[in-house]
Motif scaffolding. Structure first.
Motif, short mmCIF file in Angstrom:
data_model
loop_
_atom_site.label_atom_id
_atom_site.label_comp_id
_atom_site.label_asym_id
_atom_site.label_seq_id
_atom_site.Cartn_x
_atom_site.Cartn_y
_atom_site.Cartn_z
N GLN A 171 6.39 -6.78 -2.79
CA GLN A 171 5.63 -7.82 -3.48
C GLN A 171 4.46 -8.31 -2.63
N ALA A 172 4.68 -8.41 -1.32
CA ALA A 172 3.62 -8.88 -0.43
C ALA A 172 2.43 -7.92 -0.44
N VAL A 173 2.71 -6.61 -0.38
CA VAL A 173 1.63 -5.63 -0.41
C VAL A 173 0.96 -5.63 -1.78
N GLU A 174 1.76 -5.69 -2.82
CA GLU A 174 1.22 -5.67 -4.17
C GLU A 174 0.33 -6.89 -4.44
N SER A 175 0.63 -8.01 -3.82
CA SER A 175 -0.16 -9.22 -4.02
C SER A 175 -1.43 -9.24 -3.19
N GLY A 176 -1.61 -8.23 -2.32
CA GLY A 176 -2.84 -8.13 -1.54
C GLY A 176 -2.83 -8.88 -0.23
N ILE A 177 -1.67 -9.07 0.37
CA ILE A 177 -1.58 -9.76 1.64
C ILE A 177 -2.46 -9.07 2.67
N THR A 178 -3.13 -9.84 3.52
CA THR A 178 -3.96 -9.28 4.57
C THR A 178 -3.09 -8.94 5.77
N GLY A 179 -3.16 -7.70 6.20
CA GLY A 179 -2.36 -7.26 7.34
C GLY A 179 -1.44 -6.12 6.95
N GLY A 198 -14.14 -3.14 2.98
CA GLY A 198 -12.78 -3.66 3.08
C GLY A 198 -12.27 -3.60 4.50
N GLY A 199 -13.05 -4.12 5.41
CA GLY A 199 -12.71 -4.03 6.83
C GLY A 199 -11.48 -4.80 7.24
N ALA A 200 -10.95 -5.66 6.35
CA ALA A 200 -9.76 -6.43 6.69
C ALA A 200 -8.48 -5.72 6.25
N GLY A 201 -8.58 -4.56 5.57
CA GLY A 201 -7.40 -3.84 5.12
C GLY A 201 -6.88 -2.88 6.16
N ALA A 202 -5.73 -2.27 5.89
CA ALA A 202 -5.09 -1.38 6.86
C ALA A 202 -5.90 -0.11 7.09
#
Length: 342
Positions: free
Chosen positions: A325-333, A162-166
């Motif tokens: 909601q943005a975090v819960e939906s899996g937004i990248t960044g 998951g290298g694209a996550g925080a």
């Protein structure tokens, strides 16, 4: 002062509301912070939604991470002064009113760390839970370092799932800063640019049929540590690429696929599994991690933003529901809530 509160569990748009509250006063060993930026992590929406279970909720302010300026200090506080630029983590842990989604928060002084001069508040609000989780995941291997610094991971190969996550982003940067060779996995070619920008030496799509062979091509003896975000889905791949006596550090199980242990295979590898959850790690280890993180920040090794592989998504305080909601939906960044210009 303005604050976001909720007194029940449920969807962000249903339970989060903007309220007026009294500015709190710090007690003994506490500091008050005027919050500039609040960071949103998966743990925040999970706590708000009731995913962690527990009894009846009390009125709470969400968000564990943030950055701002010390506004007042209580008795018995040493080393922190009014006017200091700081970042804070686990602000709401066992302190429902302490979350950072408000203009002022009061927290224990040991949860507050100086913000290096070269860091802005957005960076300060972006470290916290993700970077300390990454630090812990990188420092639990048998014979490995307990602290991170340049050269601490020299000669080691780290696989960051998951290298694209925080957390993945912070793990890549900290491992690179400490001298490791870093391999990251992603779910699609479109996401490969993020860990590359963060500093990963190699990026592999874990959905490729030959993903294990690709990783082994970069680490013929196997990887030393896996920083794992989805152990249920990735368990087989991890074992195919782990070296004997390697460590799999598990901080999440995204996708919730069940995780089962092949006892014989793991015995053959002498695998070490380390689960990582900051709430029970202990403040001695959390403080040590924060000190190393600040050293990395001061060295310019933990940047955030599009160019560094972690896009920033900004919301205002009254948009906290949308931020969750943005975090819960899996937004990248990284999702940030801008509260004050300081």
């Amino acid at each position: 002062m303005k604050a976001i509160v909720h007194d029940q569990h449920g969807p962000a748009e249903s339970v989060l509301r903007l309220a007026d509250r009294e500015v709190p006063e710090p007690g003994s060993s506490e500091v008050r912070i005027r919050v500039a930026v609040s960071g949103v992590n998966p743990t925040d929406w999970k706590a708000r939604s009731g995913a962690y279970g527990g009894g009846e909720p009390v009125e709470s302010v969400p968000n564990q991470d943030g950055a701002g300026v010390v506004d007042a200090v209580g008795p018995d506080v040493d080393g922190i002064a009014v006017g200091d630029r700081v970042w804070v983590t686990l602000a709401a842990h066992e302190r429902p009113a302490g979350g950072t989604a408000q203009e002022y928060t009061v927290v224990p002084a040991n949860r507050v760390f100086p913000l290096p001069d070269n860091a802005d508040f957005a960076l300060g609000a972006s470290v916290g839970v993700p970077a300390i989780t990454a630090h812990r995941a990188l420092t639990v291997a048998e014979g490995g370092p307990a602290r991170l610094a340049p050269g601490a991971l020299e000669g080691k190969v780290i696989l960051v799932a998951g290298g694209a996550g925080a957390v993945g982003h912070a793990a890549i940067q900290l491992a690179r800063w400490a001298g490791a060779t870093v391999i990251a996995t992603v779910s699609s070619p479109a996401k490969a640019a993020y860990p590359t920008a963060a500093g990963a030496h190699h990026v592999v799509n874990y959905q490729d049929a030959d993903a294990a062979a690709q990783i082994r091509g970069f680490a013929s003896d196997g990887v030393d540590v896996v920083v794992e975000v989805a152990i249920g889905a990735n368990a087989e791949l991890d074992l195919e690429v782990l070296r004997p006596r390697g460590t799999i550090s598990i901080y999440a199980n995204n996708g919730d696929k069940p995780f089962t242990v092949d006892v014989r295979r793991n015995m053959g590898l002498n695998t070490r599994y380390q689960f990582v959850l900051l709430y029970t790690v202990g403040w001695e280890l959390l403080t040590a991690a924060a000190e190393d993180i600040n050293a990395a920040i001061a060295a310019g090794a933990l940047p955030v933003g599009e160019d560094a592989g972690l896009p920033l998504h900004h919301f205002t305080l009254d948009q906290t529901a949308e931020a969750h909601q943005a975090v819960e939906s899996g937004i990248t960044g990284k999702v940030l809530i801008d509260i004050a210009q300081l």
